[in-house]
Design a protein around this motif. Sequence first.
Motif, PDB file in Angstrom:
ATOM      1  N   ASN A 221       0.686  -1.279  -0.400  1.00  0.00           N
ATOM      2  CA  ASN A 221       0.049  -0.213  -0.352  1.00  0.00           C
ATOM      3  C   ASN A 221       0.792   1.147  -0.398  1.00  0.00           C
ATOM      4  N   VAL A 222       0.586   1.643  -1.157  1.00  0.00           N
ATOM      5  CA  VAL A 222       1.776   3.252  -1.648  1.00  0.00           C
ATOM      6  C   VAL A 222       1.194   4.385  -1.272  1.00  0.00           C
ATOM      7  N   GLY A 223      -0.364   4.000  -0.732  1.00  0.00           N
ATOM      8  CA  GLY A 223      -0.587   5.182  -0.885  1.00  0.00           C
ATOM      9  C   GLY A 223      -0.541   6.543   0.638  1.00  0.00           C
ATOM     10  N   LEU A 224      -1.470   7.574   0.471  1.00  0.00           N
ATOM     11  CA  LEU A 224      -1.467   8.891   0.955  1.00  0.00           C
ATOM     12  C   LEU A 224      -2.001   8.151   3.037  1.00  0.00           C
ATOM     13  N   ARG A 225      -2.979   7.800   2.316  1.00  0.00           N
ATOM     14  CA  ARG A 225      -3.784   7.926   3.916  1.00  0.00           C
ATOM     15  C   ARG A 225      -4.970   6.667   4.355  1.00  0.00           C
ATOM     16  N   THR A 226      -4.950   6.087   2.594  1.00  0.00           N
ATOM     17  CA  THR A 226      -6.317   5.071   3.284  1.00  0.00           C
ATOM     18  C   THR A 226      -5.281   3.799   2.942  1.00  0.00           C
ATOM     19  N   THR A 227      -6.251   3.016   4.178  1.00  0.00           N
ATOM     20  CA  THR A 227      -6.541   1.510   4.537  1.00  0.00           C
ATOM     21  C   THR A 227      -7.150   0.801   2.836  1.00  0.00           C
ATOM     22  N   ILE A 228      -6.544  -1.010   2.338  1.00  0.00           N
ATOM     23  CA  ILE A 228      -6.755  -1.108   0.783  1.00  0.00           C
ATOM     24  C   ILE A 228      -6.863  -2.433   1.206  1.00  0.00           C
ATOM     25  N   ASN A 229      -8.174  -2.638   0.474  1.00  0.00           N
ATOM     26  CA  ASN A 229      -8.681  -3.618   1.028  1.00  0.00           C
ATOM     27  C   ASN A 229      -8.201  -4.833  -0.342  1.00  0.00           C
ATOM     28  N   PHE A 230      -7.713  -6.071  -0.645  1.00  0.00           N
ATOM     29  CA  PHE A 230      -7.405  -6.732  -1.748  1.00  0.00           C
ATOM     30  C   PHE A 230      -8.484  -7.975  -1.751  1.00  0.00           C
ATOM     31  N   ARG A 231      -8.608  -7.989  -3.324  1.00  0.00           N
ATOM     32  CA  ARG A 231      -8.947  -9.306  -3.503  1.00  0.00           C
ATOM     33  C   ARG A 231      -9.495 -10.017  -4.856  1.00  0.00           C
ATOM     34  N   ILE A 232      -9.093 -11.124  -5.319  1.00  0.00           N
ATOM     35  CA  ILE A 232      -9.031 -11.077  -6.609  1.00  0.00           C
ATOM     36  C   ILE A 232     -10.182 -12.589  -6.630  1.00  0.00           C
ATOM     37  N   GLN A 233     -11.127 -12.646  -7.526  1.00  0.00           N
ATOM     38  CA  GLN A 233     -12.384 -12.573  -8.260  1.00  0.00           C
ATOM     39  C   GLN A 233     -11.603 -14.512  -8.225  1.00  0.00           C
ATOM     40  N   GLY A 234     -12.506 -15.407  -7.034  1.00  0.00           N
ATOM     41  CA  GLY A 234     -12.754 -16.857  -7.590  1.00  0.00           C
ATOM     42  C   GLY A 234     -11.343 -16.879  -6.636  1.00  0.00           C
ATOM     43  N   HIS A 235     -10.470 -16.740  -6.076  1.00  0.00           N
ATOM     44  CA  HIS A 235      -9.302 -16.762  -5.757  1.00  0.00           C
ATOM     45  C   HIS A 235      -8.899 -16.756  -4.221  1.00  0.00           C
TER      46      HIS A 235
END
Length: 545
Positions: A221-235
Amino acid sequence: MSTASAPVGVALAITLILGLAGVLNADGPELYYDWKVSSSQIAPLGVAKQVILINGQFPGPLLNATTNDVVHVNVHNTLSEPFLLTWNGVQQRKNSWQDGVAGTNCPILPGQNWTYGFQMKDQIGSFFYYPSLLLQRAAGGYGPIRINNRVVIPIPFPFPRDDFDILVGDWYNADYKAMRSGLDGGRLLPEPDGILINGQGPGGASFTIQPGATYRLRISNVGLRTTINFRIQGHKLLLVEAEGSYVVKENYTSLDIHCGQSYSALLTADQPPNAAYFIVASSRFISRNLTGVATLRYAGSNAPPIGPLPDGPANYDYAFSLNQARSIRWDLAVGAARPNPQGSYHYGQIPITRTVVLRSGVAAMGNGTTRYTVNGISFVYPDTPLKLADYYKIPNVFTPGSIPDAPDGRSPATGTSVLDAHYRDFIQIVFENTEPELQSWHLNGYGVFVVGMDDGVWDKGKNSSYNLVDAVYRSTLQVYPKAWTAVLLALDNMGMWNIRSQVEDKRYLGQELYMRVKGDDPVPSYRDESPIPDNVLKCGRAASL
Protein backbone atom coordinates in the motif's frame (compact mmCIF):
# COMPACT_ATOMS: atom_id res chain seq x y z
CA MET A 1 3.95 1.82 -17.14
CA SER A 2 4.05 5.38 -18.42
CA THR A 3 7.18 6.49 -20.26
CA ALA A 4 8.49 10.04 -20.54
CA SER A 5 12.22 9.77 -21.24
CA ALA A 6 15.07 7.29 -21.49
CA PRO A 7 17.30 6.56 -18.46
CA VAL A 8 20.64 8.32 -18.25
CA GLY A 9 23.93 6.46 -18.63
CA VAL A 10 25.72 4.69 -15.83
CA ALA A 11 29.32 5.80 -16.37
CA LEU A 12 29.15 8.72 -13.95
CA ALA A 13 27.37 6.55 -11.38
CA ILE A 14 30.16 3.98 -11.42
CA THR A 15 32.75 6.69 -10.90
CA LEU A 16 30.88 8.22 -7.96
CA ILE A 17 30.23 5.00 -6.08
CA LEU A 18 33.81 3.73 -6.13
CA GLY A 19 34.58 5.80 -3.07
CA LEU A 20 31.68 4.24 -1.18
CA ALA A 21 32.71 0.61 -1.45
CA GLY A 22 35.15 0.79 1.42
CA VAL A 23 32.57 1.92 3.98
CA LEU A 24 30.06 -0.87 3.36
CA ASN A 25 30.07 -4.46 4.49
CA ALA A 26 30.85 -5.74 1.02
CA ASP A 27 30.30 -9.44 1.77
CA GLY A 28 27.67 -9.59 -0.95
CA PRO A 29 27.52 -8.83 -4.67
CA GLU A 30 27.36 -5.18 -5.72
CA LEU A 31 24.42 -3.85 -7.72
CA TYR A 32 24.37 -0.53 -9.59
CA TYR A 33 21.31 1.52 -10.47
CA ASP A 34 21.16 4.85 -12.25
CA TRP A 35 17.86 6.67 -11.85
CA LYS A 36 16.68 9.92 -13.41
CA VAL A 37 13.89 11.66 -11.52
CA SER A 38 11.60 13.73 -13.74
CA SER A 39 7.93 14.64 -14.08
CA SER A 40 5.31 14.49 -16.79
CA GLN A 41 1.61 15.15 -17.23
CA ILE A 42 -0.26 11.86 -16.73
CA ALA A 43 -3.94 11.20 -16.06
CA PRO A 44 -4.33 7.87 -14.18
CA LEU A 45 -7.94 8.73 -13.27
CA GLY A 46 -8.69 10.83 -16.36
CA VAL A 47 -7.48 14.13 -14.87
CA ALA A 48 -3.98 15.16 -15.94
CA LYS A 49 -1.47 16.17 -13.26
CA GLN A 50 2.29 16.33 -12.84
CA VAL A 51 3.48 12.83 -11.89
CA ILE A 52 7.00 12.06 -10.66
CA LEU A 53 8.73 9.43 -12.80
CA ILE A 54 11.84 7.33 -12.21
CA ASN A 55 13.63 6.60 -15.46
CA GLY A 56 10.48 7.66 -17.26
CA GLN A 57 8.35 5.09 -15.44
CA PHE A 58 5.38 5.30 -13.10
CA PRO A 59 5.58 3.33 -10.91
CA GLY A 60 9.36 3.41 -10.88
CA PRO A 61 11.68 0.51 -11.74
CA LEU A 62 12.06 -2.57 -9.56
CA LEU A 63 14.98 -2.58 -7.14
CA ASN A 64 15.71 -6.30 -7.18
CA ALA A 65 18.35 -7.59 -4.75
CA THR A 66 19.29 -10.59 -2.62
CA THR A 67 20.15 -10.81 1.07
CA ASN A 68 23.50 -9.06 1.77
CA ASP A 69 23.77 -7.46 -1.68
CA VAL A 70 25.36 -4.00 -1.67
CA VAL A 71 23.20 -1.58 -3.62
CA HIS A 72 24.31 1.71 -5.21
CA VAL A 73 21.56 3.98 -6.54
CA ASN A 74 22.68 7.16 -8.31
CA VAL A 75 19.70 9.53 -8.24
CA HIS A 76 19.65 12.44 -10.72
CA ASN A 77 17.16 15.13 -9.72
CA THR A 78 15.76 16.99 -12.72
CA LEU A 79 12.77 18.35 -10.79
CA SER A 80 12.49 22.01 -9.79
CA GLU A 81 12.54 21.08 -6.08
CA PRO A 82 14.85 19.22 -3.68
CA PHE A 83 14.32 15.47 -3.63
CA LEU A 84 15.07 12.38 -1.53
CA LEU A 85 14.03 8.73 -1.72
CA THR A 86 13.49 6.61 1.37
CA TRP A 87 13.52 2.81 1.34
CA ASN A 88 10.44 1.74 3.27
CA GLY A 89 11.29 -1.37 5.31
CA VAL A 90 14.97 -1.65 4.34
CA GLN A 91 16.72 -1.53 7.70
CA GLN A 92 19.95 0.16 6.58
CA ARG A 93 21.93 -1.84 9.13
CA LYS A 94 24.48 0.42 10.89
CA ASN A 95 23.91 3.02 8.19
CA SER A 96 21.25 5.66 8.85
CA TRP A 97 23.40 7.91 6.64
CA GLN A 98 21.53 6.36 3.68
CA ASP A 99 18.00 6.47 5.06
CA GLY A 100 16.75 9.20 2.74
CA VAL A 101 14.66 11.30 5.15
CA ALA A 102 15.13 14.93 6.15
CA GLY A 103 16.44 14.07 9.61
CA THR A 104 19.37 12.05 8.23
CA ASN A 105 20.11 13.43 4.75
CA CYS A 106 20.48 16.77 3.04
CA PRO A 107 18.29 16.89 -0.06
CA ILE A 108 19.45 16.31 -3.61
CA LEU A 109 19.08 19.78 -5.10
CA PRO A 110 17.55 20.44 -8.54
CA GLY A 111 20.01 19.63 -11.29
CA GLN A 112 22.22 17.59 -8.93
CA ASN A 113 22.74 13.89 -8.30
CA TRP A 114 23.75 11.78 -5.34
CA THR A 115 24.55 8.09 -4.94
CA TYR A 116 23.00 6.08 -2.14
CA GLY A 117 25.09 3.11 -1.01
CA PHE A 118 23.67 0.51 1.37
CA GLN A 119 23.54 -3.19 2.06
CA MET A 120 20.49 -5.45 2.23
CA LYS A 121 22.03 -6.90 5.38
CA ASP A 122 20.25 -9.89 6.91
CA GLN A 123 16.91 -9.17 5.25
CA ILE A 124 14.47 -10.79 2.86
CA GLY A 125 11.06 -9.64 1.78
CA SER A 126 8.82 -7.21 -0.07
CA PHE A 127 9.12 -3.44 0.34
CA PHE A 128 8.96 -0.20 -1.64
CA TYR A 129 10.66 3.18 -2.04
CA TYR A 130 9.05 6.61 -2.30
CA PRO A 131 9.86 10.36 -2.17
CA SER A 132 10.13 11.60 1.43
CA LEU A 133 10.10 15.40 0.99
CA LEU A 134 7.54 18.12 0.31
CA LEU A 135 4.49 15.83 -0.06
CA GLN A 136 6.01 14.58 -3.33
CA ARG A 137 4.67 11.13 -2.49
CA ALA A 138 1.28 12.48 -3.66
CA ALA A 139 2.76 12.74 -7.17
CA GLY A 140 4.11 9.19 -7.44
CA GLY A 141 7.84 8.54 -7.57
CA TYR A 142 7.39 5.20 -5.83
CA GLY A 143 8.46 1.72 -6.89
CA PRO A 144 8.86 -1.86 -5.63
CA ILE A 145 11.75 -3.46 -3.74
CA ARG A 146 12.42 -7.19 -3.57
CA ILE A 147 15.02 -8.77 -1.31
CA ASN A 148 15.30 -12.40 -2.36
CA ASN A 149 16.56 -15.35 -0.33
CA ARG A 150 20.12 -16.47 -0.84
CA VAL A 151 20.25 -19.73 -2.76
CA VAL A 152 21.61 -21.56 0.32
CA ILE A 153 18.37 -20.78 2.21
CA PRO A 154 15.30 -22.21 0.47
CA ILE A 155 12.05 -20.30 0.55
CA PRO A 156 9.47 -22.08 2.74
CA PHE A 157 7.03 -22.82 -0.08
CA PRO A 158 7.23 -24.27 -3.61
CA PHE A 159 9.12 -21.94 -5.91
CA PRO A 160 6.54 -19.82 -7.77
CA ARG A 161 6.45 -19.59 -11.54
CA ASP A 162 6.87 -15.81 -11.30
CA ASP A 163 6.62 -12.82 -8.95
CA PHE A 164 4.26 -9.89 -9.56
CA ASP A 165 4.83 -6.56 -7.83
CA ILE A 166 1.45 -4.94 -7.12
CA LEU A 167 1.46 -1.39 -5.77
CA VAL A 168 -1.96 -0.21 -4.62
CA GLY A 169 -2.84 3.14 -3.15
CA ASP A 170 -5.19 6.08 -3.02
CA TRP A 171 -4.78 8.90 -5.55
CA TYR A 172 -5.59 12.60 -5.67
CA ASN A 173 -6.26 14.40 -8.92
CA ALA A 174 -5.06 17.66 -7.36
CA ASP A 175 -1.47 18.79 -7.95
CA TYR A 176 0.77 17.87 -5.02
CA LYS A 177 2.05 21.44 -4.72
CA ALA A 178 -1.52 22.71 -4.32
CA MET A 179 -2.17 19.96 -1.75
CA ARG A 180 0.97 21.00 0.12
CA SER A 181 -0.04 24.66 0.03
CA GLY A 182 -3.41 23.75 1.48
CA LEU A 183 -1.82 21.84 4.36
CA ASP A 184 0.54 24.75 5.02
CA GLY A 185 -2.49 27.03 5.17
CA GLY A 186 -4.33 24.86 7.68
CA ARG A 187 -6.66 23.05 5.26
CA LEU A 188 -6.66 19.29 5.81
CA LEU A 189 -6.74 16.88 2.88
CA PRO A 190 -10.15 15.73 1.66
CA GLU A 191 -10.83 12.09 0.90
CA PRO A 192 -8.99 10.83 -2.22
CA ASP A 193 -10.40 10.66 -5.73
CA GLY A 194 -9.70 7.01 -6.48
CA ILE A 195 -7.49 3.94 -6.12
CA LEU A 196 -4.61 3.03 -8.45
CA ILE A 197 -3.15 -0.41 -9.11
CA ASN A 198 0.39 -0.14 -10.45
CA GLY A 199 -0.18 3.49 -11.36
CA GLN A 200 -3.30 2.82 -13.40
CA GLY A 201 -6.98 3.49 -12.88
CA PRO A 202 -9.83 0.98 -13.11
CA GLY A 203 -9.28 -1.63 -15.81
CA GLY A 204 -5.77 -0.48 -16.65
CA ALA A 205 -3.44 -3.05 -15.08
CA SER A 206 -3.43 -6.67 -16.23
CA PHE A 207 -1.57 -9.82 -15.15
CA THR A 208 -1.38 -13.00 -17.25
CA ILE A 209 -1.02 -16.41 -15.60
CA GLN A 210 -0.72 -20.02 -16.76
CA PRO A 211 -3.36 -22.55 -15.68
CA GLY A 212 -2.23 -24.64 -12.73
CA ALA A 213 0.79 -22.45 -11.92
CA THR A 214 1.45 -20.61 -8.64
CA TYR A 215 2.55 -16.98 -8.46
CA ARG A 216 3.92 -14.79 -5.70
CA LEU A 217 2.10 -11.47 -5.40
CA ARG A 218 4.16 -8.80 -3.62
CA ILE A 219 1.53 -6.27 -2.59
CA SER A 220 2.27 -2.87 -1.01
CA ASN A 221 0.00 0.00 0.00
CA VAL A 222 1.89 3.03 -1.33
CA GLY A 223 -0.97 5.49 -0.83
CA LEU A 224 -1.15 8.61 1.29
CA ARG A 225 -3.81 7.87 3.86
CA THR A 226 -6.27 5.09 3.00
CA THR A 227 -6.40 1.46 4.07
CA ILE A 228 -6.92 -0.86 1.09
CA ASN A 229 -8.74 -4.19 1.00
CA PHE A 230 -7.21 -6.43 -1.68
CA ARG A 231 -8.97 -9.45 -3.22
CA ILE A 232 -9.20 -11.47 -6.44
CA GLN A 233 -12.40 -12.85 -7.88
CA GLY A 234 -12.67 -16.63 -7.40
CA HIS A 235 -9.17 -17.03 -5.94
CA LYS A 236 -7.71 -17.34 -2.46
CA LEU A 237 -4.58 -15.59 -1.24
CA LEU A 238 -2.15 -17.79 0.70
CA LEU A 239 -0.27 -15.32 2.91
CA VAL A 240 3.42 -16.22 3.25
CA GLU A 241 5.35 -13.05 4.12
CA ALA A 242 4.89 -9.69 5.85
CA GLU A 243 7.66 -7.10 5.43
CA GLY A 244 10.56 -9.50 5.66
CA SER A 245 9.05 -12.13 7.97
CA TYR A 246 7.75 -15.46 6.82
CA VAL A 247 4.38 -16.02 8.43
CA VAL A 248 2.28 -19.06 9.21
CA LYS A 249 0.60 -19.91 5.91
CA GLU A 250 -3.09 -19.18 5.89
CA ASN A 251 -5.62 -18.61 3.13
CA TYR A 252 -7.54 -15.34 2.98
CA THR A 253 -10.30 -14.25 0.63
CA SER A 254 -9.21 -10.64 1.13
CA LEU A 255 -6.45 -8.72 2.90
CA ASP A 256 -6.56 -5.36 4.67
CA ILE A 257 -3.33 -3.53 3.83
CA HIS A 258 -2.75 -0.32 5.75
CA CYS A 259 -0.66 2.63 4.59
CA GLY A 260 2.98 1.64 4.19
CA GLN A 261 2.43 -2.09 4.68
CA SER A 262 3.65 -4.87 2.38
CA TYR A 263 2.74 -8.55 2.04
CA SER A 264 3.51 -11.56 -0.12
CA ALA A 265 0.71 -13.95 -0.99
CA LEU A 266 0.68 -17.01 -3.22
CA LEU A 267 -1.99 -17.26 -5.89
CA THR A 268 -2.65 -20.56 -7.63
CA ALA A 269 -4.32 -20.51 -11.05
CA ASP A 270 -6.89 -23.15 -10.09
CA GLN A 271 -10.02 -21.67 -11.64
CA PRO A 272 -11.50 -22.47 -15.07
CA PRO A 273 -9.01 -21.33 -17.75
CA ASN A 274 -9.86 -19.40 -20.91
CA ALA A 275 -11.27 -16.73 -18.62
CA ALA A 276 -10.35 -13.54 -16.81
CA TYR A 277 -11.05 -12.42 -13.25
CA PHE A 278 -11.32 -9.11 -11.38
CA ILE A 279 -8.54 -7.91 -9.10
CA VAL A 280 -10.02 -5.41 -6.64
CA ALA A 281 -8.39 -2.85 -4.34
CA SER A 282 -11.07 -0.95 -2.43
CA SER A 283 -10.96 1.78 0.19
CA ARG A 284 -11.65 1.08 3.86
CA PHE A 285 -12.80 3.29 6.74
CA ILE A 286 -13.69 6.38 4.68
CA SER A 287 -17.10 7.65 3.63
CA ARG A 288 -16.51 7.25 -0.10
CA ASN A 289 -16.49 3.76 -1.62
CA LEU A 290 -13.48 3.91 -3.93
CA THR A 291 -12.46 0.91 -6.02
CA GLY A 292 -9.42 0.14 -8.10
CA VAL A 293 -9.82 -2.73 -10.57
CA ALA A 294 -7.26 -4.74 -12.55
CA THR A 295 -7.51 -7.95 -14.58
CA LEU A 296 -6.15 -11.42 -13.84
CA ARG A 297 -6.09 -13.16 -17.21
CA TYR A 298 -5.46 -16.84 -17.88
CA ALA A 299 -3.10 -17.29 -20.83
CA GLY A 300 -4.94 -17.67 -24.12
CA SER A 301 -8.10 -15.89 -22.99
CA ASN A 302 -9.18 -12.61 -24.55
CA ALA A 303 -12.54 -12.41 -22.77
CA PRO A 304 -13.13 -9.69 -20.19
CA PRO A 305 -13.94 -10.58 -16.57
CA ILE A 306 -17.64 -11.20 -15.99
CA GLY A 307 -19.98 -11.02 -13.04
CA PRO A 308 -20.07 -8.57 -10.13
CA LEU A 309 -16.91 -7.50 -8.35
CA PRO A 310 -16.12 -9.77 -5.38
CA ASP A 311 -17.42 -8.44 -2.09
CA GLY A 312 -15.07 -7.24 0.61
CA PRO A 313 -15.75 -6.61 4.28
CA ALA A 314 -18.18 -3.93 5.37
CA ASN A 315 -16.58 -0.51 5.06
CA TYR A 316 -16.33 0.30 8.78
CA ASP A 317 -15.96 -3.25 10.06
CA TYR A 318 -12.96 -2.71 12.31
CA ALA A 319 -13.51 -6.04 14.06
CA PHE A 320 -12.84 -7.89 10.79
CA SER A 321 -9.59 -5.99 10.34
CA LEU A 322 -8.45 -6.43 13.95
CA ASN A 323 -9.15 -10.16 13.95
CA GLN A 324 -7.31 -10.58 10.66
CA ALA A 325 -4.30 -8.70 12.04
CA ARG A 326 -4.22 -10.95 15.10
CA SER A 327 -4.34 -14.04 12.88
CA ILE A 328 -1.04 -13.18 11.14
CA ARG A 329 1.73 -14.95 13.05
CA TRP A 330 5.47 -15.55 12.71
CA ASP A 331 6.41 -18.95 11.28
CA LEU A 332 8.79 -20.26 13.94
CA ALA A 333 9.94 -23.31 11.98
CA VAL A 334 11.53 -21.68 8.91
CA GLY A 335 14.62 -19.60 8.18
CA ALA A 336 14.57 -16.28 6.38
CA ALA A 337 17.72 -14.23 5.85
CA ARG A 338 19.66 -16.73 7.96
CA PRO A 339 19.40 -20.52 7.96
CA ASN A 340 18.42 -20.86 11.61
CA PRO A 341 14.66 -20.91 12.20
CA GLN A 342 12.98 -17.60 12.94
CA GLY A 343 11.68 -19.13 16.18
CA SER A 344 15.21 -19.62 17.54
CA TYR A 345 15.02 -15.96 18.63
CA HIS A 346 12.93 -16.06 21.81
CA TYR A 347 11.94 -12.42 22.02
CA GLY A 348 9.31 -13.12 24.68
CA GLN A 349 11.97 -14.23 27.18
CA ILE A 350 14.06 -11.04 27.00
CA PRO A 351 13.58 -8.60 29.91
CA ILE A 352 12.11 -5.24 28.89
CA THR A 353 14.43 -2.43 30.00
CA ARG A 354 12.19 0.52 29.13
CA THR A 355 8.61 1.30 28.13
CA VAL A 356 7.79 4.24 25.86
CA VAL A 357 4.18 5.29 25.26
CA LEU A 358 3.64 7.40 22.12
CA ARG A 359 0.18 8.95 22.03
CA SER A 360 -0.99 10.53 18.80
CA GLY A 361 -3.23 13.55 18.88
CA VAL A 362 -4.50 16.58 17.00
CA ALA A 363 -4.31 20.19 18.14
CA ALA A 364 -5.34 23.65 16.98
CA MET A 365 -2.29 25.87 17.18
CA GLY A 366 -2.24 29.53 18.10
CA ASN A 367 -2.14 30.67 14.47
CA GLY A 368 -5.40 28.88 13.75
CA THR A 369 -3.84 25.94 11.90
CA THR A 370 -4.28 22.27 12.71
CA ARG A 371 -1.24 20.21 13.64
CA TYR A 372 -0.80 16.57 14.62
CA THR A 373 1.17 15.61 17.70
CA VAL A 374 3.00 12.80 19.49
CA ASN A 375 2.97 13.17 23.30
CA GLY A 376 1.88 16.76 22.82
CA ILE A 377 4.70 17.72 20.42
CA SER A 378 4.20 18.50 16.74
CA PHE A 379 7.48 17.83 14.95
CA VAL A 380 9.24 20.58 13.00
CA TYR A 381 12.51 20.13 11.14
CA PRO A 382 15.51 22.30 12.00
CA ASP A 383 17.76 23.81 9.33
CA THR A 384 20.29 20.97 9.65
CA PRO A 385 19.67 17.20 9.47
CA LEU A 386 19.74 15.67 12.93
CA LYS A 387 22.29 13.05 11.90
CA LEU A 388 24.77 15.69 10.71
CA ALA A 389 24.18 17.84 13.78
CA ASP A 390 24.82 14.84 16.03
CA TYR A 391 27.97 13.82 14.17
CA TYR A 392 29.49 17.32 14.10
CA LYS A 393 28.16 18.16 17.59
CA ILE A 394 26.42 21.29 16.32
CA PRO A 395 24.59 22.92 19.25
CA ASN A 396 20.98 24.09 19.38
CA VAL A 397 19.71 21.84 16.60
CA PHE A 398 18.01 19.24 18.79
CA THR A 399 18.00 18.05 22.38
CA PRO A 400 18.27 14.29 23.01
CA GLY A 401 15.39 13.14 25.16
CA SER A 402 13.24 16.10 24.17
CA ILE A 403 10.10 13.96 24.00
CA PRO A 404 8.81 12.33 27.21
CA ASP A 405 8.55 8.56 27.57
CA ALA A 406 4.80 8.94 28.13
CA PRO A 407 2.20 11.69 27.72
CA ASP A 408 2.67 14.23 30.50
CA GLY A 409 -0.28 16.56 29.98
CA ARG A 410 1.70 19.38 28.41
CA SER A 411 0.01 21.92 26.18
CA PRO A 412 0.47 21.09 22.49
CA ALA A 413 3.45 22.84 20.91
CA THR A 414 5.86 22.46 18.01
CA GLY A 415 9.33 21.05 18.60
CA THR A 416 12.07 18.73 17.31
CA SER A 417 11.34 15.47 19.13
CA VAL A 418 14.28 13.09 19.57
CA LEU A 419 13.93 9.99 21.73
CA ASP A 420 17.30 9.09 23.23
CA ALA A 421 17.81 5.32 23.32
CA HIS A 422 20.66 3.10 24.48
CA TYR A 423 22.28 0.66 22.08
CA ARG A 424 21.41 -2.98 22.76
CA ASP A 425 18.55 -2.25 25.14
CA PHE A 426 15.34 -4.22 24.66
CA ILE A 427 12.35 -1.90 24.84
CA GLN A 428 8.61 -1.74 24.53
CA ILE A 429 6.85 0.98 22.54
CA VAL A 430 3.11 1.42 22.92
CA PHE A 431 1.34 3.44 20.23
CA GLU A 432 -1.89 5.00 21.50
CA ASN A 433 -4.38 6.45 19.05
CA THR A 434 -6.78 9.00 20.55
CA GLU A 435 -8.13 9.96 17.14
CA PRO A 436 -11.30 8.70 15.42
CA GLU A 437 -9.29 7.49 12.39
CA LEU A 438 -7.04 4.48 11.97
CA GLN A 439 -3.33 5.19 12.26
CA SER A 440 -0.36 3.51 10.60
CA TRP A 441 3.16 3.84 12.04
CA HIS A 442 6.55 2.98 10.58
CA LEU A 443 9.96 2.62 12.22
CA ASN A 444 12.99 3.15 10.02
CA GLY A 445 15.98 0.97 10.82
CA TYR A 446 14.01 -1.68 12.66
CA GLY A 447 11.56 -4.49 12.61
CA VAL A 448 9.36 -4.88 15.68
CA PHE A 449 7.36 -7.69 17.25
CA VAL A 450 3.70 -6.64 17.23
CA VAL A 451 2.76 -8.35 20.49
CA GLY A 452 -0.63 -6.77 21.22
CA MET A 453 -3.40 -4.50 19.98
CA ASP A 454 -6.82 -3.70 21.36
CA ASP A 455 -9.41 -1.00 21.97
CA GLY A 456 -9.20 1.52 24.78
CA VAL A 457 -6.24 2.92 26.71
CA TRP A 458 -3.14 0.85 27.39
CA ASP A 459 -1.93 0.09 30.91
CA LYS A 460 0.67 -2.29 32.31
CA GLY A 461 -2.00 -4.91 32.95
CA LYS A 462 -2.34 -5.37 29.20
CA ASN A 463 1.06 -7.09 29.15
CA SER A 464 -0.59 -10.32 30.25
CA SER A 465 -2.46 -10.47 26.93
CA TYR A 466 0.66 -10.18 24.76
CA ASN A 467 1.69 -12.78 22.21
CA LEU A 468 5.19 -13.60 23.43
CA VAL A 469 5.69 -16.63 21.18
CA ASP A 470 4.92 -15.98 17.50
CA ALA A 471 3.96 -12.32 17.05
CA VAL A 472 4.61 -11.04 13.54
CA TYR A 473 7.89 -9.13 13.08
CA ARG A 474 7.48 -6.15 10.74
CA SER A 475 8.26 -2.45 10.34
CA THR A 476 4.78 -0.93 9.76
CA LEU A 477 1.89 -1.43 12.15
CA GLN A 478 -1.67 -0.19 12.43
CA VAL A 479 -3.38 1.35 15.46
CA TYR A 480 -7.16 1.28 15.33
CA PRO A 481 -9.25 4.31 16.37
CA LYS A 482 -9.34 4.91 20.14
CA ALA A 483 -7.04 1.92 20.55
CA TRP A 484 -3.42 0.87 21.18
CA THR A 485 -0.75 -1.34 19.65
CA ALA A 486 2.29 -2.59 21.59
CA VAL A 487 5.60 -3.66 20.04
CA LEU A 488 8.89 -5.04 21.34
CA LEU A 489 12.25 -4.31 19.73
CA ALA A 490 15.92 -4.93 20.33
CA LEU A 491 17.92 -1.74 19.83
CA ASP A 492 20.64 -3.45 17.80
CA ASN A 493 20.96 -0.87 15.01
CA MET A 494 22.88 2.24 15.93
CA GLY A 495 21.93 5.50 14.22
CA MET A 496 19.31 8.24 13.93
CA TRP A 497 16.00 6.65 12.99
CA ASN A 498 12.67 8.12 11.91
CA ILE A 499 9.44 6.98 13.61
CA ARG A 500 6.55 8.37 11.59
CA SER A 501 2.90 8.21 10.84
CA GLN A 502 2.43 6.60 7.44
CA VAL A 503 -0.69 8.70 7.00
CA GLU A 504 1.17 11.27 4.99
CA ASP A 505 -0.78 14.43 5.77
CA LYS A 506 -0.49 13.71 9.50
CA ARG A 507 3.24 13.15 9.18
CA TYR A 508 3.59 16.34 7.15
CA LEU A 509 1.78 18.23 9.91
CA GLY A 510 3.99 16.97 12.71
CA GLN A 511 3.18 13.37 13.61
CA GLU A 512 6.69 11.95 13.65
CA LEU A 513 9.85 11.87 15.76
CA TYR A 514 13.37 10.48 15.67
CA MET A 515 15.06 7.89 17.85
CA ARG A 516 18.79 8.30 18.41
CA VAL A 517 20.34 4.92 19.24
CA LYS A 518 23.84 5.30 20.69
CA GLY A 519 26.19 3.29 22.88
CA ASP A 520 28.54 4.40 25.62
CA ASP A 521 31.54 5.09 23.37
CA PRO A 522 31.81 8.75 22.27
CA VAL A 523 33.02 7.56 18.85
CA PRO A 524 31.21 4.39 17.71
CA SER A 525 33.25 1.50 16.40
CA TYR A 526 32.83 0.79 12.69
CA ARG A 527 31.58 -2.62 13.79
CA ASP A 528 28.55 -0.84 15.29
CA GLU A 529 27.98 2.05 12.90
CA SER A 530 29.27 2.89 9.44
CA PRO A 531 31.42 6.03 9.17
CA ILE A 532 30.17 9.18 7.51
CA PRO A 533 30.13 8.59 3.72
CA ASP A 534 32.82 10.19 1.59
CA ASN A 535 30.12 11.69 -0.62
CA VAL A 536 27.89 12.95 2.20
CA LEU A 537 25.77 15.98 1.27
CA LYS A 538 26.13 18.90 3.68
CA CYS A 539 23.63 21.67 4.27
CA GLY A 540 22.37 24.05 6.92
CA ARG A 541 24.88 24.67 9.69
CA ALA A 542 26.95 21.71 8.47
CA ALA A 543 27.42 23.17 4.97
CA SER A 544 30.93 24.51 5.59
CA LEU A 545 32.22 21.67 7.79
